[in-house]
Each structure stands twice: as C-alpha cells, then as structure tokens.
Design an enzyme around this catalytic site. Sequence first.
Site, PDB file in Angstrom:
ATOM      1  N   GLU A 120       0.820  -1.215   0.000  1.00 31.17           N
ATOM      2  CA  GLU A 120       0.000   0.000   0.000  1.00 31.17           C
ATOM      3  C   GLU A 120       0.851   1.261   0.000  1.00 31.17           C
ATOM      4  OE1 GLU A 120      -3.436  -1.901   2.923  1.00 31.17           O
ATOM      5  OE2 GLU A 120      -2.445  -0.048   3.461  1.00 31.17           O
ATOM      6  N   CYS A 137       3.262   8.396   1.978  1.00 34.51           N
ATOM      7  CA  CYS A 137       3.759   7.365   2.886  1.00 34.51           C
ATOM      8  C   CYS A 137       4.052   6.107   2.074  1.00 34.51           C
ATOM      9  CB  CYS A 137       2.723   7.086   3.973  1.00 34.51           C
ATOM     10  SG  CYS A 137       3.282   5.938   5.243  1.00 34.51           S
ATOM     11  N   CYS A 144       5.665  -7.265   7.206  1.00 31.59           N
ATOM     12  CA  CYS A 144       6.704  -6.792   8.125  1.00 31.59           C
ATOM     13  C   CYS A 144       7.036  -7.913   9.103  1.00 31.59           C
ATOM     14  CB  CYS A 144       6.238  -5.555   8.888  1.00 31.59           C
ATOM     15  SG  CYS A 144       7.508  -4.829   9.949  1.00 31.59           S
ATOM     16  N   CYS A 148       4.864  -5.612  15.530  1.00 28.26           N
ATOM     17  CA  CYS A 148       4.427  -4.735  16.619  1.00 28.26           C
ATOM     18  C   CYS A 148       2.958  -5.045  16.919  1.00 28.26           C
ATOM     19  CB  CYS A 148       4.602  -3.279  16.230  1.00 28.26           C
ATOM     20  SG  CYS A 148       6.333  -2.806  15.954  1.00 28.26           S
ATOM     21  N   CYS A 151      -0.041  -3.103  15.233  1.00 26.94           N
ATOM     22  CA  CYS A 151       0.101  -2.785  13.815  1.00 26.94           C
ATOM     23  C   CYS A 151      -0.590  -3.815  12.938  1.00 26.94           C
ATOM     24  CB  CYS A 151       1.588  -2.703  13.450  1.00 26.94           C
ATOM     25  SG  CYS A 151       1.887  -2.382  11.696  1.00 26.94           S
ATOM     26  N   GLY A 200       6.325  -2.347   6.359  1.00 26.96           N
ATOM     27  CA  GLY A 200       7.685  -2.834   6.458  1.00 26.96           C
ATOM     28  C   GLY A 200       8.588  -1.947   7.301  1.00 26.96           C
ATOM     29  N   GLU A 201       9.755  -2.458   7.624  1.00 21.33           N
ATOM     30  CA  GLU A 201      10.799  -1.732   8.344  1.00 21.33           C
ATOM     31  C   GLU A 201      11.868  -1.322   7.336  1.00 21.33           C
ATOM     32  OE1 GLU A 201      13.450   0.148  10.070  1.00 21.33           O
ATOM     33  OE2 GLU A 201      11.850  -0.424  11.470  1.00 21.33           O
ATOM     34  N   SER A 232      11.451   6.406   8.725  1.00 20.44           N
ATOM     35  CA  SER A 232      10.930   6.035  10.029  1.00 20.44           C
ATOM     36  C   SER A 232      11.349   4.603  10.355  1.00 20.44           C
ATOM     37  CB  SER A 232       9.400   6.134  10.034  1.00 20.44           C
ATOM     38  OG  SER A 232       8.871   5.637  11.249  1.00 20.44           O
ATOM     39  N   SER A 254       9.646   5.198  15.648  1.00 21.03           N
ATOM     40  CA  SER A 254       8.378   4.651  16.128  1.00 21.03           C
ATOM     41  C   SER A 254       8.585   4.217  17.575  1.00 21.03           C
ATOM     42  CB  SER A 254       7.948   3.464  15.261  1.00 21.03           C
ATOM     43  OG  SER A 254       7.664   3.885  13.943  1.00 21.03           O
ATOM     44  N   LEU A 255       8.290   5.100  18.495  1.00 23.41           N
ATOM     45  CA  LEU A 255       8.604   4.859  19.908  1.00 23.41           C
ATOM     46  C   LEU A 255       7.481   4.082  20.603  1.00 23.41           C
ATOM     47  CD1 LEU A 255      10.774   5.531  22.063  1.00 23.41           C
ATOM     48  CD2 LEU A 255       9.319   7.448  22.740  1.00 23.41           C
ATOM     49  N   HIS A 256       6.342   4.716  20.773  1.00 21.13           N
ATOM     50  CA  HIS A 256       5.105   4.084  21.252  1.00 21.13           C
ATOM     51  C   HIS A 256       5.104   3.639  22.713  1.00 21.13           C
ATOM     52  CE1 HIS A 256       4.251   4.366  17.073  1.00 21.13           C
ATOM     53  NE2 HIS A 256       5.081   3.386  16.735  1.00 21.13           N
ATOM     54  N   ASN A 335      -5.543   3.594  14.987  1.00 17.65           N
ATOM     55  CA  ASN A 335      -6.512   3.198  13.974  1.00 17.65           C
ATOM     56  C   ASN A 335      -6.879   1.728  14.194  1.00 17.65           C
ATOM     57  OD1 ASN A 335      -7.073   5.361  11.898  1.00 17.65           O
ATOM     58  ND2 ASN A 335      -4.841   5.426  11.967  1.00 17.65           N
ATOM     59  N   CYS A 378      -2.039   2.402   7.476  1.00 18.69           N
ATOM     60  CA  CYS A 378      -1.181   1.464   6.775  1.00 18.69           C
ATOM     61  C   CYS A 378      -1.548   0.022   7.072  1.00 18.69           C
ATOM     62  CB  CYS A 378       0.271   1.715   7.164  1.00 18.69           C
ATOM     63  SG  CYS A 378       1.389   0.629   6.300  1.00 18.69           S
TER      64      CYS A 378
END
Length: 410
Positions: A120, A137, A144, A148, A151, A200-201, A232, A254-256, A335, A378
């Site tokens: 995407e 984006c 991935c 996470c 995600c 993905g990373e 990112s 991407s801390l979170h 989301n 995403c």
Amino acid sequence: MNSEVVASSVKQDGPQSLSTPVQVETVPKVNLLGMSRPQLEAFFETLGEKKFRAGQVMKWIHQFFVTDFAEMSNISGKLREKLEQVCEIKAPEVVHRNYSKDGTRKWVFRVGEGAGSLVETVLIPAEHKTGLSRTLCISSQVGCALDCSFCSTGKQGFQRDLTPDEIIGQLWVANHSYMEDVPVAERERSVTNVVMMGMGEPLLNYDAVLSSMYIMLDDFAYGMSKRRVTLSTSGVVPKIDQLGKDIDVALAISLHAPNDALRNELVPINKKYPLEQLIAACQRYIAKNGNESSRRHVTIEYVMLDGVNDHPEHAQQMIKLLKNLPSKINLIPFNPFPHAPYERSSRNRIISFQKTLSDAGFVCTIRQTRGDDIDAACGQLVGQVADRTRRAEQWKKKVEEGNVILRSQG
C-alpha cells in the site's frame, strides 16, 4: 518480462530439409525506473553512450512521467530504438485505488510475477500557511517481520523486500495521478514530502531504500529537500548509524512506549535494541549535521492506546527519556483493525498527554486522522484484500485467549 521466440533450425538430410521448432528465451528488459543516476550512467556506458544520457532519461521518467521512449524528443531516434529493444519503464501494477473526500489518496500495488503480493501507499494532503503539501507514505517491504502488537501490517507476516523500482514506483504513480490528463510539457512533480513509513521496516531493506532515497533527492529526478524525505524506523540501531554515514535525510522513531518493559511488548525489536541504545543512536545521528536542517531533531511517533501507554506517568517518563534528545513528538490516534485488542485513547486523554509534554518544552502535535473512509491507515486495506500468511489467524486466536496486552487499570 520474459518472452519466448520460436526459431527454425534447418537440418539438411538428403534432398529434403526438415524444420524443427526451437524455443529461445530472450533476455528480460531492464527496468530503468529504479536506477539511480550513477547506475544509469554506468548502464549507458555499456550501451556505448555518453553518461549525460542518464540525466536526460531520468528527467523524462521522474519529472515528465513518460514511459514511452518514443516521446523522449531530445534523444536520437537510433538511441530510442535501442532503448525500446532492451529497456522498459515499468511501475508496479495498481490493483486498487481510492480517493477520499478529504483529499487523501490510497493505492494498492501488486508486486512480483503472477498473482504477486500486495503493498500500500497513502498520500495525505495538508494546508499550511506556506501552501499545500502532499505527503506520501511509502512501503518498503511486503508485510513486516517486526510484528508490533498494535500494527495491522505486522499481522500479515513478512514476505519479501521491495526492489528499488517497486519503491520509487510508488512515488512515480502518486505524482502521475495528478498529471494523467496534463500534456507532457506541462507536467510537474506534485508530491512535496515523502515518509518511509508504510508497510515494512525500511532499515531491514537497507540497500533498496537507500538507492530509492538517492533518486528522491536527485535534481534530475524529484529534487526533494533533505528535510522533506523522512525515514521512520522501529529502532534498528546499527542501521541508524549506517544511515548517518550514507545519506542526510530526516529521521523518525516509532517509539510508542516510554519504558523498556512496555516497549518490549508493543515493539518487540526493543528486546534486541533497548531504549538506552536507541536514544544514543538518535543522538549520534543528529550530531552528524548536514548543510540543511534535516538533522536538527528526531521526530518521535507515539500511537495512543487507551489505557496502555496514555497515562500521566507515561508522559512523565517520556519527558525524562527525551530530555537530552532534540525532538518533535507526534501523537497518533490509534486506527483500529479487525481483532485488535486496543482502542483509541479518548480525545481528552490525548490532549492532556500533549499538554504535559508541551508544558515541559517539547513541540508536540496530534496527528489529524485522515482517510478513514478509505482505510488509509497502513496495512488496513491490504489486510482485507489478501491475507497471505497465517499470522492474522494466529493473532485472532491470541486475542480470543487474552494473551495480549489489554488496557491497564489506574
């Protein structure tokens, strides 16, 4: 694209000849879309051409969005014929596109041969005092591997890395979507910002991502400012250091979660590269300052999960964690996706979290939710179109069994 040619092999046997069909596979055409300028220069030299042809062709591809060599009017007819025989300019196939009423655009691409795999890309417009921006984006992998817990993409598992032409092709298609009905001579680049923040990373597909970002920055291609290209990462520490040596672009993390215990659960790569190592790598990245301001700060992304990471003590932990790291914080309302065990933090709680950080001196913004009507978060739409692994099924089972982080109390 492979093609087959049937040739005739004639064997003389007495007065008669016998024709036997022989299948000969031709060499696949070279896709020029994902080639950087140095790569194109080397390629043209193999054709016996001058290196400056690379810049000419790059402009046709990335600034005028031309895929037909016959339209490249400043190139000799003989060279155009040669390029037509051995090359192609081919973006990934668009299998789904949707344009939101708020201006957000989303594409699902098929990559690979046959049924292929799906990725995407989302474009988000925004009005600023200085004018309209369009931020794209971009995805770097099919699925991935980091998984996470919040995600949607991670629940689809990892299939493969994207190639440079599949990565830069997303930017090509997004720009072309505004120029389809515009005469070639009047076309212009419409995307103003790129974030390597899709599926993905990026740092786990390092070479292809790096090559693609070189094309984004190249004046013969998209000519984007270093400040307007952001990578990112969830925290692949050695590759952050490598990135600092290879290119100067903006960095987002991407801390979170503001502590290792919680982040180990939300972002499993933290078990390998804990917060102390991650923050130190960010500080080293900023220390290698370029000529522009792309490295004056790191953007901190923090998805807001109701009852999980949005308590006042989490905000205080954030303040302590980031006190020596020049940073801007972006709070992201969660989301929801099917079977997700989380809910979005309330608006009041997000605002309170923001106020605590702002009062401590941080620049802290709340990301505006866009494209809800087209599943613009995403991974959402691809997850609906094709779940090609069992990870989503396994995730659903975990949720049903209650073996995931649920909201804490107090």
